[in-house]
Scaffold this motif. Structure first.
Motif, short mmCIF file in Angstrom:
data_model
loop_
_atom_site.label_atom_id
_atom_site.label_comp_id
_atom_site.label_asym_id
_atom_site.label_seq_id
_atom_site.Cartn_x
_atom_site.Cartn_y
_atom_site.Cartn_z
N GLU A 1 -18.57 -12.99 -12.43
CA GLU A 1 -17.32 -13.63 -11.89
C GLU A 1 -16.17 -12.49 -12.57
N TYR B 1 -16.38 -9.35 -12.21
CA TYR B 1 -15.86 -8.24 -11.17
C TYR B 1 -15.06 -8.80 -9.90
N THR B 2 -15.46 -9.86 -9.70
CA THR B 2 -14.63 -10.51 -8.31
C THR B 2 -13.31 -10.80 -8.89
N ARG B 3 -12.89 -11.16 -10.16
CA ARG B 3 -11.67 -11.52 -10.50
C ARG B 3 -10.92 -10.25 -10.85
N PRO C 1 -13.16 -5.67 -4.43
CA PRO C 1 -14.54 -5.79 -4.47
C PRO C 1 -15.25 -4.62 -3.38
N ARG D 1 -18.79 -2.65 -5.01
CA ARG D 1 -20.02 -2.52 -4.43
C ARG D 1 -20.90 -1.09 -4.12
#
Length: 225
Positions: free
Chosen positions: A62, A64-66, A70, A74
């Motif tokens: 999480e 990375y998404t916070r 994004p 990737r």
């Protein structure tokens, strides 16, 4: 002397880094290869993100998404996989990353160097270490990196449609991006004007192009100009 367990070795390595981490000019992050979770972040990074190390460890992926963009995050995965496959202590990779704390509305660019930091008993990568240094937003490289990432995102999203073009159509798309008229394209490629115009129409249809800006985006992203 009793051999240390993997976990004890990890904790020892982290203590070694933590002993001088605050003296480093950037943020130090140690990741677990198995799930890419954070096992350690230097205090400077914790202050920037507004979370402590225990919270980061509990976040897992999480993290990375916070805190990361994004789209560009990737793109880093294949590069990281190559680093792990080479499994060489002398190898490192360099990434440009956009990071945003929960209290900030703006992305901050970082230049990050990553290398393998620790191996398991079988010689397989176990931890990576990264040093992330913020890039001055006024520095000319910041806008260049942003532009390159935008082109890369455009390429990824339009790769299939671009692949429908013939080699001749790619030649003509390049000419279109350079502002050449149908007459000029015909003369340069030794084809009739009507053939040049037909190719232009087919290119616009295949790529769903509606403006000169779209033409320029395709040409730049796919290295035609």
């Amino acid at each position: 002397m009793q051999k240390l367990t993997i976990q004890e070795r990890i904790e020892q390595k982290i203590r070694e880094i933590a002993s001088f981490a605050e003296a480093m000019p950037g943020v130090i992050i140690i990741h677990n290869i198995k799930d890419l979770s954070v096992v350690y972040m230097s205090p400077r990074g914790q202050r920037i993100l507004g979370v402590d190390n225990d919270e980061l460890v509990k976040m897992g992926s999480e993290y990375y998404t916070r805190f990361f963009n994004p789209d560009e995050a990737r793109e880093h995965v294949p590069t990281l996989i190559q680093l792990l496959q080479k499994n060489n202590n002398d190898e490192s990779i360099n990434l440009f990353q956009q990071v945003k704390s929960e209290s900030s509305r703006e992305w901050t660019w970082y230049s990050t160097a990553v290398k393998i930091f620790m191996w398991d008993d079988e010689g397989k990568p176990l931890l990576t270490i990264a040093v992330a240094i913020p890039i001055d937003p006024k520095h000319h490289i910041t806008s260049k990196v942003a532009r390159l990432l935008e082109e890369n995102n455009f390429l990824r999203k339009n790769y299939e449609s671009f692949g429908t073009l013939t080699n001749r159509e790619k030649q003509i798309l390049k000419c279109m991006a350079l502002g050449h008229t149908s007459n000029e394209i015909a003369e340069e490629l030794h084809i009739s004007v009507s053939t040049a115009e037909t190719h232009r129409k087919n290119i616009k249809r295949k790529l769903k192009i509606t403006s000169a800006f779209d033409i320029s985006n395709y040409a730049r992203a796919f290295d035609l100009i």
